[in-house]
Design an enzyme around this catalytic site. Structure first.
Site, PDB file in Angstrom:
ATOM      1  N   LYS A  43     -42.092 -16.169  13.518  1.00  0.00           N
ATOM      2  CA  LYS A  43     -40.754 -15.723  13.167  1.00  0.00           C
ATOM      3  C   LYS A  43     -39.831 -15.691  14.377  1.00  0.00           C
ATOM      4  CE  LYS A  43     -42.828 -12.348  10.012  1.00  0.00           C
ATOM      5  NZ  LYS A  43     -43.004 -10.894   9.850  1.00  0.00           N
ATOM      6  N   GLU A  55     -39.283 -22.885  20.551  1.00  0.00           N
ATOM      7  CA  GLU A  55     -40.168 -21.710  20.626  1.00  0.00           C
ATOM      8  C   GLU A  55     -39.443 -20.549  21.280  1.00  0.00           C
ATOM      9  OE1 GLU A  55     -42.587 -19.995  19.927  1.00  0.00           O
ATOM     10  OE2 GLU A  55     -44.544 -20.948  20.072  1.00  0.00           O
ATOM     11  N   ASP A 108     -46.681 -17.878  26.142  1.00  0.00           N
ATOM     12  CA  ASP A 108     -47.492 -16.891  26.864  1.00  0.00           C
ATOM     13  C   ASP A 108     -48.688 -17.636  27.472  1.00  0.00           C
ATOM     14  OD1 ASP A 108     -48.811 -14.608  27.702  1.00  0.00           O
ATOM     15  OD2 ASP A 108     -49.144 -13.779  25.713  1.00  0.00           O
ATOM     16  N   THR A 129     -50.423 -21.570  21.538  1.00  0.00           N
ATOM     17  CA  THR A 129     -49.683 -21.842  20.297  1.00  0.00           C
ATOM     18  C   THR A 129     -48.925 -23.163  20.400  1.00  0.00           C
ATOM     19  OG1 THR A 129     -49.406 -19.460  20.017  1.00  0.00           O
ATOM     20  CG2 THR A 129     -48.006 -20.878  18.670  1.00  0.00           C
ATOM     21  N   LYS A 134     -44.052 -16.911  30.208  1.00  0.00           N
ATOM     22  CA  LYS A 134     -44.750 -16.029  31.160  1.00  0.00           C
ATOM     23  C   LYS A 134     -45.614 -16.918  32.034  1.00  0.00           C
ATOM     24  CE  LYS A 134     -45.135 -12.201  27.912  1.00  0.00           C
ATOM     25  NZ  LYS A 134     -46.065 -11.349  27.157  1.00  0.00           N
TER      26      LYS A 134
HETATM   27  P1  IMP Z   1     -49.400 -18.063  23.312  1.00  0.00           P
HETATM   28  O1  IMP Z   1     -50.114 -18.860  22.287  1.00  0.00           O
HETATM   29  O2  IMP Z   1     -50.352 -17.185  24.111  1.00  0.00           O
HETATM   30  O3  IMP Z   1     -48.515 -18.891  24.219  1.00  0.00           O
HETATM   31  O4  IMP Z   1     -48.526 -16.992  22.554  1.00  0.00           O
HETATM   32  C1  IMP Z   1     -47.352 -17.291  21.967  1.00  0.00           C
HETATM   33  C2  IMP Z   1     -47.023 -16.261  20.912  1.00  0.00           C
HETATM   34  O5  IMP Z   1     -47.424 -14.924  21.283  1.00  0.00           O
HETATM   35  C3  IMP Z   1     -45.540 -16.178  20.751  1.00  0.00           C
HETATM   36  O6  IMP Z   1     -45.070 -17.127  19.816  1.00  0.00           O
HETATM   37  C4  IMP Z   1     -45.330 -14.741  20.304  1.00  0.00           C
HETATM   38  O7  IMP Z   1     -45.481 -14.641  18.916  1.00  0.00           O
HETATM   39  C5  IMP Z   1     -46.444 -13.975  20.960  1.00  0.00           C
HETATM   40  N1  IMP Z   1     -46.052 -13.281  22.206  1.00  0.00           N
HETATM   41  C6  IMP Z   1     -46.601 -13.446  23.427  1.00  0.00           C
HETATM   42  N2  IMP Z   1     -46.020 -12.654  24.343  1.00  0.00           N
HETATM   43  C7  IMP Z   1     -45.061 -11.971  23.699  1.00  0.00           C
HETATM   44  C8  IMP Z   1     -44.099 -10.972  24.121  1.00  0.00           C
HETATM   45  O8  IMP Z   1     -43.991 -10.580  25.294  1.00  0.00           O
HETATM   46  N3  IMP Z   1     -43.279 -10.501  23.151  1.00  0.00           N
HETATM   47  C9  IMP Z   1     -43.338 -10.904  21.852  1.00  0.00           C
HETATM   48  N4  IMP Z   1     -44.214 -11.833  21.424  1.00  0.00           N
HETATM   49  C10 IMP Z   1     -45.072 -12.364  22.333  1.00  0.00           C
END
Ligand code: IMP
Length: 176
Positions: free
Chosen positions: A41, A97, A101, A105, A129
């Site tokens: 979302k 996006e 993080d 994803t 991040k």
């Molecule tokens: P990744 O797969 O670890 O890169 O995570 C991506 C997903 O984690 C994002 O699309 C968010 O839904 C969630 N996410 C990671 N860090 C945060 C944050 O600091 N605030 C809100 N959502 C986050």
């Protein structure tokens, strides 16, 4: 939970979204229509502002993926929750996006989209991040690098809270 503290102000977010839109418009100029795929979302507000500022023809599609089961608890696996309604074969795709993080994803999504034979796939993320990255994933258009903190606002949530804030703020997750 305490109120979020400002990390990136509304003015700075808006200025950067304008710069990204200008850069994207320049790069895609003359290439025909682009397909913006927003990841729900969290990307809905970023997509709304970005798409309104683009000077190139575009269509909008949504996908939903999930890697966090509830709140900020990391479950590891990425899950496809909602797929595209249309084929992207032969189209120029720009994934929009909210936040990268670990990169899992976005990596999962890009690999999935590539199997559908688009003409091109690029990525645009509002924040990243940097120190958290676990999976190599190229971000073609990046808004901001941020430290390893939990951010909310401008579409981002903590347990469905704070999505409507106009700025990007930091919250201290409970139990941290
Ligand atoms: P990744 O797969 O670890 O890169 O995570 C991506 C997903 O984690 C994002 O699309 C968010 O839904 C969630 N996410 C990671 N860090 C945060 C944050 O600091 N605030 C809100 N959502 C986050």
């Amino acid at each position: 939970m305490s109120d979020p503290t400002v990390l990136i102000s509304e003015a700075d977010v808006q200025r950067r979204v304008g710069e990204l839109a200008a850069e994207i418009s320049r790069d895609y100029d003359g290439m025909g229509e682009i397909t913006l795929i927003a990841v729900l979302k969290g990307a809905f507000i970023f997509l709304a502002d970005l798409s309104r500022r683009l000077a190139v023809p575009r269509r909008i599609e949504f996908m939903a993926l999930s890697s966090y089961e509830d709140g900020s608890t990391h479950s590891g696996a990425v899950r496809l929750v909602m797929d595209l309604r249309e084929s992207i074969e032969g189209r120029h795709v720009l994934v929009v996006e909210d936040i990268v993080d670990t990169g899992r994803t976005l990596h999962y999504l890009i690999e999935l989209l590539r199997t559908r034979e688009p003409a091109s796939v690029r990525t645009c993320a509002l924040v990243r991040k940097k120190d958290r990255h676990e999976v190599e994933v190229a971000i073609d258009y990046l808004g901001f690098d941020i430290p390893d903190v939990w951010v909310v606002g401008y579409g981002l949530d903590y347990d469905e809270q704070h999505r409507a804030l106009p700025y990007i703020g930091v919250v201290e997750p409970e139990g941290a």
